[in-house]
Scaffold this motif. Structure first.
Motif, short mmCIF file in Angstrom:
data_model
loop_
_atom_site.label_atom_id
_atom_site.label_comp_id
_atom_site.label_asym_id
_atom_site.label_seq_id
_atom_site.Cartn_x
_atom_site.Cartn_y
_atom_site.Cartn_z
N ALA A 1 -12.42 26.72 -1.20
CA ALA A 1 -13.83 27.04 -0.91
C ALA A 1 -13.99 28.55 -0.73
O ALA A 1 -14.96 29.14 -1.20
CB ALA A 1 -14.30 26.29 0.33
N ALA A 2 -13.02 29.17 -0.04
CA ALA A 2 -13.09 30.62 0.17
C ALA A 2 -12.98 31.37 -1.16
O ALA A 2 -13.70 32.34 -1.40
CB ALA A 2 -11.98 31.08 1.11
N ALA B 1 -3.77 19.67 3.34
CA ALA B 1 -4.88 19.36 2.42
C ALA B 1 -6.15 20.08 2.86
O ALA B 1 -6.86 20.65 2.02
CB ALA B 1 -5.11 17.86 2.36
N ALA B 2 -6.41 20.08 4.16
CA ALA B 2 -7.61 20.77 4.68
C ALA B 2 -7.50 22.27 4.43
O ALA B 2 -8.47 22.92 4.03
CB ALA B 2 -7.78 20.48 6.17
N ASP B 3 -6.30 22.83 4.64
CA ASP B 3 -6.09 24.25 4.38
C ASP B 3 -6.33 24.60 2.91
O ASP B 3 -6.93 25.62 2.59
CB ASP B 3 -4.67 24.68 4.79
N ARG B 4 -5.83 23.71 2.01
CA ARG B 4 -6.05 23.95 0.58
C ARG B 4 -7.53 23.91 0.24
O ARG B 4 -8.03 24.74 -0.52
CB ARG B 4 -5.29 22.92 -0.26
#
Length: 197
Positions: A115-116, A107-110
């Motif tokens: 954001a990127a 979830a954090a990676d997504r």
């Protein structure tokens, strides 16, 4: 069945002196009192394993509760020849905890990727606007390098969408002269803009 997990210090006696294998077989038959005893015996162990992996108390309590529900639902799958009830519970707890950490990381990676992408999109929009503005300024500068007739002809044809004949009529100039001026003006613009063919 969904009792809140009670975490006391120390290790409880195995289900108040009962053998956990027998307790597990009673749980497999749907005995809620046996599950209560199993819960009391295993909840601290389960929570201890989960909190070491997850490292967040609130999430660990949630995961530990899920493990205890799994033990209730999967009680019929327990095989004493494969290991003790504690080992089985510990394995389920560890797997659930690792799954939670992986899920949180995914979830954090997504979120980071989103954001990127949003940052890149914003950057691309700004870059495109700057490039468009620079190109527009360069076109205006190059247009100033044309003769008055060339500039008027190019402006009418390319910015107002007039045909050569309409440009000739608007400028009250013979059509062959307009065609020649347009061709010469476009060559000068191309050279000024640094466009290679």
């Amino acid at each position: 069945m969904n009792q809140p997990i009670r975490f006391s210090g120390g290790r409880p006696a195995d289900a108040e002196g009962h053998d956990l294998t027998d307790v597990m077989s009673q749980v497999a038959r749907g005995d809620k009192q046996a599950f209560s005893a199993l819960y009391d015996a295993l909840a601290p162990l389960v929570f201890g394993i989960v909190v070491k992996v997850v490292r967040d108390r609130a999430q660990s309590e949630e995961v530990a509760q899920e493990v205890m529900i799994d033990l209730w639902r999967q009680a019929a799958r327990y095989r004493s020849d494969a290991g003790s009830v504690r080992t089985w519970a510990a394995t389920i707890a560890h797997r659930r905890a690792v799954d939670r950490v992986r899920s949180a990381q995914a979830a954090a990676d997504r979120e980071h990727a989103q954001a990127a992408r949003e940052h890149a999109t914003a950057y691309d929009d700004v870059t495109e606007q700057v490039e468009t503005r620079l190109e527009s300024e360069q076109v205006r500068r190059c247009l100033r390098g044309l003769t008055e007739l060339q500039r008027q002809a190019v402006t009418l044809a390319y910015y107002q969408g007039l045909t050569y004949r309409e440009v000739a009529e608007a400028l009250r100039t013979p059509l062959p002269t307009i065609k020649t001026r347009m061709r010469d003006g476009l060559i000068r613009l191309r050279d000024c803009m640094g466009v290679t063919t």
